[in-house]
Write a protein that holds these residues in place. Structure first.
Motif, short mmCIF file in Angstrom:
data_model
loop_
_atom_site.label_atom_id
_atom_site.label_comp_id
_atom_site.label_asym_id
_atom_site.label_seq_id
_atom_site.Cartn_x
_atom_site.Cartn_y
_atom_site.Cartn_z
N PHE A 91 0.81 -1.22 0.00
CA PHE A 91 0.00 0.00 0.00
C PHE A 91 0.85 1.27 0.00
CE2 PHE A 91 1.26 -0.78 4.22
CZ PHE A 91 1.15 0.36 4.97
N CYS A 92 2.19 1.13 -0.03
CA CYS A 92 3.04 2.32 0.00
C CYS A 92 3.29 2.85 -1.41
CB CYS A 92 4.37 2.01 0.68
SG CYS A 92 5.40 0.83 -0.22
N ASP A 93 3.91 4.03 -1.51
CA ASP A 93 4.16 4.64 -2.80
C ASP A 93 5.06 3.78 -3.68
OD1 ASP A 93 2.62 6.78 -2.12
OD2 ASP A 93 4.29 8.03 -1.45
N GLU A 94 5.96 3.02 -3.02
CA GLU A 94 6.86 2.17 -3.78
C GLU A 94 6.08 1.09 -4.53
OE1 GLU A 94 10.22 2.38 -4.15
OE2 GLU A 94 9.96 4.32 -3.19
N GLY A 95 4.85 0.86 -4.13
CA GLY A 95 4.05 -0.16 -4.79
C GLY A 95 3.79 0.14 -6.25
N ARG A 96 4.04 1.37 -6.66
CA ARG A 96 3.85 1.71 -8.07
C ARG A 96 4.91 1.06 -8.96
NH1 ARG A 96 2.48 6.95 -5.92
NH2 ARG A 96 4.62 7.65 -6.27
N LYS A 97 6.02 0.69 -8.35
CA LYS A 97 7.06 0.02 -9.13
C LYS A 97 6.60 -1.40 -9.45
CE LYS A 97 10.86 2.59 -7.00
NZ LYS A 97 12.11 2.48 -6.21
N PRO A 98 6.88 -1.89 -10.64
CA PRO A 98 6.43 -3.24 -10.99
C PRO A 98 7.12 -4.32 -10.16
CG PRO A 98 7.93 -2.39 -12.65
CD PRO A 98 7.62 -1.23 -11.73
N HIS A 99 6.35 -5.28 -9.75
CA HIS A 99 6.90 -6.44 -9.05
C HIS A 99 7.31 -7.49 -10.09
CE1 HIS A 99 5.99 -5.46 -4.87
NE2 HIS A 99 4.87 -4.92 -5.30
N PRO A 100 8.14 -8.42 -9.69
CA PRO A 100 8.50 -9.50 -10.62
C PRO A 100 7.26 -10.29 -11.03
CG PRO A 100 9.94 -9.49 -8.70
CD PRO A 100 8.82 -8.56 -8.39
N GLU A 101 7.30 -10.87 -12.21
CA GLU A 101 6.22 -11.72 -12.67
C GLU A 101 6.31 -13.05 -11.94
OE1 GLU A 101 3.78 -11.11 -14.78
OE2 GLU A 101 4.37 -9.06 -15.23
N ILE A 102 5.35 -13.32 -11.07
CA ILE A 102 5.40 -14.53 -10.26
C ILE A 102 4.09 -15.31 -10.41
CG2 ILE A 102 5.51 -15.43 -7.90
CD1 ILE A 102 7.41 -13.21 -7.21
N ALA A 103 4.21 -16.58 -10.62
CA ALA A 103 3.05 -17.46 -10.75
C ALA A 103 3.09 -18.52 -9.67
CB ALA A 103 3.05 -18.14 -12.12
N ALA A 104 1.90 -18.96 -9.26
CA ALA A 104 1.77 -20.07 -8.32
C ALA A 104 1.32 -21.29 -9.11
CB ALA A 104 0.75 -19.74 -7.23
N ARG A 105 2.11 -22.37 -9.07
CA ARG A 105 1.79 -23.60 -9.80
C ARG A 105 1.42 -24.70 -8.83
NH1 ARG A 105 6.88 -26.11 -12.09
NH2 ARG A 105 6.95 -26.91 -9.94
N ALA A 106 0.28 -25.31 -9.04
CA ALA A 106 -0.18 -26.39 -8.17
C ALA A 106 0.59 -27.67 -8.49
CB ALA A 106 -1.67 -26.61 -8.33
N ASP A 107 1.32 -28.18 -7.51
CA ASP A 107 2.03 -29.45 -7.70
C ASP A 107 1.11 -30.64 -7.41
OD1 ASP A 107 4.43 -28.07 -8.27
OD2 ASP A 107 4.71 -27.74 -6.13
N GLU A 108 -0.01 -30.34 -6.76
CA GLU A 108 -1.08 -31.31 -6.54
C GLU A 108 -2.35 -30.50 -6.38
OE1 GLU A 108 -0.99 -32.34 -1.90
OE2 GLU A 108 0.92 -32.80 -2.88
N ASP A 109 -3.49 -31.15 -6.28
CA ASP A 109 -4.74 -30.41 -6.13
C ASP A 109 -4.66 -29.51 -4.89
OD1 ASP A 109 -5.53 -31.81 -8.31
OD2 ASP A 109 -7.05 -33.03 -7.29
N CYS A 110 -5.07 -28.25 -5.05
CA CYS A 110 -4.92 -27.26 -3.97
C CYS A 110 -6.23 -26.53 -3.68
CB CYS A 110 -3.86 -26.22 -4.34
SG CYS A 110 -2.18 -26.86 -4.49
N LEU A 111 -6.39 -26.16 -2.42
CA LEU A 111 -7.49 -25.31 -1.99
C LEU A 111 -6.87 -24.07 -1.34
CD1 LEU A 111 -10.55 -24.90 -1.59
CD2 LEU A 111 -10.31 -26.01 0.64
N ILE A 112 -7.20 -22.90 -1.89
CA ILE A 112 -6.55 -21.65 -1.47
C ILE A 112 -7.61 -20.64 -1.06
CG2 ILE A 112 -5.08 -19.74 -2.24
CD1 ILE A 112 -3.95 -21.70 -4.35
N HIS A 113 -7.34 -19.92 0.02
CA HIS A 113 -8.19 -18.80 0.44
C HIS A 113 -7.50 -17.50 0.05
CE1 HIS A 113 -11.09 -21.14 2.86
NE2 HIS A 113 -10.06 -21.93 3.07
N GLU A 114 -8.20 -16.66 -0.68
CA GLU A 114 -7.67 -15.38 -1.14
C GLU A 114 -8.19 -14.26 -0.25
OE1 GLU A 114 -8.99 -12.64 -4.71
OE2 GLU A 114 -7.78 -14.34 -5.45
N VAL A 115 -7.28 -13.53 0.37
CA VAL A 115 -7.66 -12.42 1.25
C VAL A 115 -7.31 -11.12 0.52
CG1 VAL A 115 -7.32 -11.35 3.50
CG2 VAL A 115 -7.15 -13.84 3.27
N GLU A 116 -8.32 -10.47 -0.01
CA GLU A 116 -8.13 -9.23 -0.74
C GLU A 116 -8.13 -8.07 0.25
OE1 GLU A 116 -8.58 -5.79 -3.05
OE2 GLU A 116 -10.25 -6.52 -1.83
N SER A 117 -7.24 -7.09 0.04
CA SER A 117 -7.03 -6.04 1.04
C SER A 117 -8.31 -5.26 1.33
CB SER A 117 -5.92 -5.09 0.59
OG SER A 117 -6.23 -4.50 -0.66
#
Length: 242
Positions: A91-117
């Motif tokens: 949430f800081c000003d530095e957040g305007r800088k692009p982050h690395p391109e990162i992906a999450a790959r499921a190595d097995e079936d996954c259940l994920i909870h997404e917490v949006e700010s």
């Protein structure tokens, strides 16, 4: 206790602190408040490439975080197992800088909870108990920072370690069968070194000196016994000299 492994996508210290607080206070099961993602084996999703506004809790399964280069080459960064968090709130000003391109790959079936700010802050705004818990964690962490600064401000190795052991004995220690004045503290030399900004060999030498003075007792792979009255008197005496 929940494992809190996380990839630091950039060194935005305020954002890292906020993310740590969220991990400490959020009921990751969500109770229906947070979005659920189901990933089948080998499926993936991209974490945001701009400002990070989501954190994820892996309830079931196993996945790998991958960094992708412009050429399309992927590098495995970190593995996430059930019970761990990943991602961050930025949430800081530095957040305007692009982050690395990162992906999450499921190595097995996954259940994920997404917490949006936005949902998280909405949850705090409409839940007095959640807000109280969040503030309690913030205050506790601020107090711990103050106590750590007080310990690190001590110049000598013996007084620094004595101040730390006394703090641990009073806050996390347990009674000892050796007598009422002794408190048992389960802490390793390596942990003491990290908490006092000292190297491990220096910690070991200093603990040996404190043991010879009768301030502490310990054996290999056993908790440290702290003579709280004696250590407290020693620390108070140093404070009076200052």
């Amino acid at each position: 206790m929940m494992n809190t492994s996380v990839v630091e996508l950039d060194r935005h210290q305020e954002c890292v602190a906020l993310s740590d607080l969220v991990r400490s206070t959020v009921d990751a099961s969500g109770g229906g408040r947070f979005r659920v993602k189901v990933l089948k084996r080998q499926m993936r999703f991209w974490l945001p490439s701009d400002r990070f506004t989501r954190m994820f809790f892996l309830e079931r399964g196993h996945l790998t975080l991958l960094r992708a280069s412009r050429s399309g080459r992927e590098t495995a960064l970190h593995t996430i197992t059930a019970g761990e968090w990943f991602g961050e709130f930025c949430f800081c000003d530095e957040g305007r800088k692009p982050h690395p391109e990162i992906a999450a790959r499921a190595d097995e079936d996954c259940l994920i909870h997404e917490v949006e700010s936005a949902k998280f802050f909405e949850h705090l705004n409409g839940n007095a108990a959640a807000l109280k818990g969040f503030v309690r964690v913030v205050c506790r962490q601020l107090a711990e920072v103050d106590r750590r600064v007080e310990i690190l401000a001590r110049r000598g190795a013996e007084e620094r370690i004595c101040a730390l052991l006394l703090e641990l004995a009073e806050t996390k220690g347990s009674p000892s069968q050796a007598g009422s004045k002794w408190r048992s503290v389960s802490v390793t030399h390596t942990e003491i070194a990290a908490m006092t900004a000292m190297n491990r060999p220096n910690v070991t030498v200093t603990l040996g000196a404190l043991r010879r003075k009768g301030f502490i007792r310990y054996e290999r792979n056993r908790p440290i016994l702290v003579d709280c009255p004696k250590v407290n008197q020693y620390v108070d005496g140093l404070d009076e000299k200052d």
